[in-house]
Write a protein that holds these residues in place. Sequence first.
Motif, PDB file in Angstrom:
ATOM      1  N   ILE A   1      -0.984   7.981  -6.938  1.00  0.00           N
ATOM      2  CA  ILE A   1       0.370   7.449  -6.739  1.00  0.00           C
ATOM      3  C   ILE A   1       1.387   8.563  -6.456  1.00  0.00           C
ATOM      4  O   ILE A   1       2.138   8.468  -5.476  1.00  0.00           O
ATOM      5  CB  ILE A   1       0.781   6.554  -7.936  1.00  0.00           C
ATOM      6  N   PRO A   2       1.411   9.657  -7.237  1.00  0.00           N
ATOM      7  CA  PRO A   2       2.351  10.738  -6.893  1.00  0.00           C
ATOM      8  C   PRO A   2       2.102  11.301  -5.501  1.00  0.00           C
ATOM      9  O   PRO A   2       3.066  11.587  -4.763  1.00  0.00           O
ATOM     10  CB  PRO A   2       2.070  11.807  -7.947  1.00  0.00           C
ATOM     11  N   LEU A   3       0.813  11.420  -5.101  1.00  0.00           N
ATOM     12  CA  LEU A   3       0.520  11.967  -3.772  1.00  0.00           C
ATOM     13  C   LEU A   3       1.000  11.029  -2.677  1.00  0.00           C
ATOM     14  O   LEU A   3       1.572  11.474  -1.676  1.00  0.00           O
ATOM     15  CB  LEU A   3      -0.976  12.226  -3.632  1.00  0.00           C
ATOM     16  N   ILE A   4       0.783   9.712  -2.883  1.00  0.00           N
ATOM     17  CA  ILE A   4       1.247   8.741  -1.887  1.00  0.00           C
ATOM     18  C   ILE A   4       2.774   8.816  -1.776  1.00  0.00           C
ATOM     19  O   ILE A   4       3.335   8.826  -0.684  1.00  0.00           O
ATOM     20  CB  ILE A   4       0.787   7.313  -2.268  1.00  0.00           C
ATOM     21  N   LEU A   5       3.440   8.921  -2.951  1.00  0.00           N
ATOM     22  CA  LEU A   5       4.903   9.017  -2.943  1.00  0.00           C
ATOM     23  C   LEU A   5       5.342  10.270  -2.189  1.00  0.00           C
ATOM     24  O   LEU A   5       6.285  10.231  -1.396  1.00  0.00           O
ATOM     25  CB  LEU A   5       5.428   9.056  -4.385  1.00  0.00           C
ATOM     26  N   PHE A   6       4.602  11.376  -2.423  1.00  0.00           N
ATOM     27  CA  PHE A   6       4.939  12.635  -1.745  1.00  0.00           C
ATOM     28  C   PHE A   6       4.843  12.464  -0.234  1.00  0.00           C
ATOM     29  O   PHE A   6       5.739  12.891   0.516  1.00  0.00           O
ATOM     30  CB  PHE A   6       4.005  13.748  -2.233  1.00  0.00           C
ATOM     31  N   VAL A   7       3.758  11.795   0.209  1.00  0.00           N
ATOM     32  CA  VAL A   7       3.572  11.602   1.651  1.00  0.00           C
ATOM     33  C   VAL A   7       4.688  10.731   2.212  1.00  0.00           C
ATOM     34  O   VAL A   7       5.242  11.016   3.278  1.00  0.00           O
ATOM     35  CB  VAL A   7       2.178  10.986   1.933  1.00  0.00           C
ATOM     36  N   ILE A   8       5.073   9.669   1.454  1.00  0.00           N
ATOM     37  CA  ILE A   8       6.124   8.771   1.949  1.00  0.00           C
ATOM     38  C   ILE A   8       7.471   9.503   2.017  1.00  0.00           C
ATOM     39  O   ILE A   8       8.203   9.394   3.004  1.00  0.00           O
ATOM     40  CB  ILE A   8       6.205   7.512   1.058  1.00  0.00           C
ATOM     41  N   VAL A   9       7.767  10.276   0.954  1.00  0.00           N
ATOM     42  CA  VAL A   9       9.027  11.039   0.949  1.00  0.00           C
ATOM     43  C   VAL A   9       9.036  12.020   2.116  1.00  0.00           C
ATOM     44  O   VAL A   9      10.036  12.155   2.834  1.00  0.00           O
ATOM     45  CB  VAL A   9       9.202  11.774  -0.399  1.00  0.00           C
TER      46      VAL A   9
END
Lengths: 112, 138
Positions: free
Chosen positions: B120-128
Amino acid sequence: MEAQKVDMFIMANGKFFESHQVAQIRERLIQMDDSKWGMIQTLQFKDPTTSLIISLLGGSLGIDRFMIGDTGLGVGKLLTCGGLGIWAIIDWFMIMGATREKNMSRLQQVLY
Amino acid sequence: MPLSRRNLYRILFMACVAGYIWLYIGLSIHQSGIKTVEVCPIKHLTNIPCPSCGSTRAVILLTKGEFVKALLLNPLGYVVAVIMMLTPFWILADLVTQKETLYKCYQKTEMHLRKPGVAIPLILFVIVNWIWNITKGL
């Protein structure tokens, strides 16, 4: 296991596997012990058509590979814009087979 | 059945070769002063940059030693650069010593990445990063 049960399973789930694997699965299931039937029935398989749709829509972000469980390849596709777009196009044709292989390995974990 | 060892090494090796050829093309174009070629299908179709757009330019900046500029252009360039530098040597080392450390590491990373706490943090990082890319207008 009874042939009727096995045939029912094949009819319901045949589309999730490569055609050349179906005969082998059938034979293996018939030889198998009845106690594993419950476990096999509860297995969830990924639909190749769904992964094709996802590959067409989100292939260059690697979402299709993430979905079928190839996380490493998914990261590779994501970092390279779907392999500069080339890998994404190749995967439109590969992803259905890859999904079926994944389903087969999931079934094999129970069978063997 | 996860990816077999032989297939993984083959894919990684091919990806590295393709990556270095791409970097060479990018560098030679960059030196001649023309804007780099954009091949991203998302950008061509929708005119919106994808999360990893600009990573070629970031890697090119890294080769010139402009680390801050590269980070500002696309942080994913760092990830790509590290993978590109590490894997050829790792594959070579594995081939020479007849071990499969890279394969085991790959499988472990894959398992690790599937955990929600990591994913989840990695997905958020990619989206940001994606949103940042769009606002930067790469």
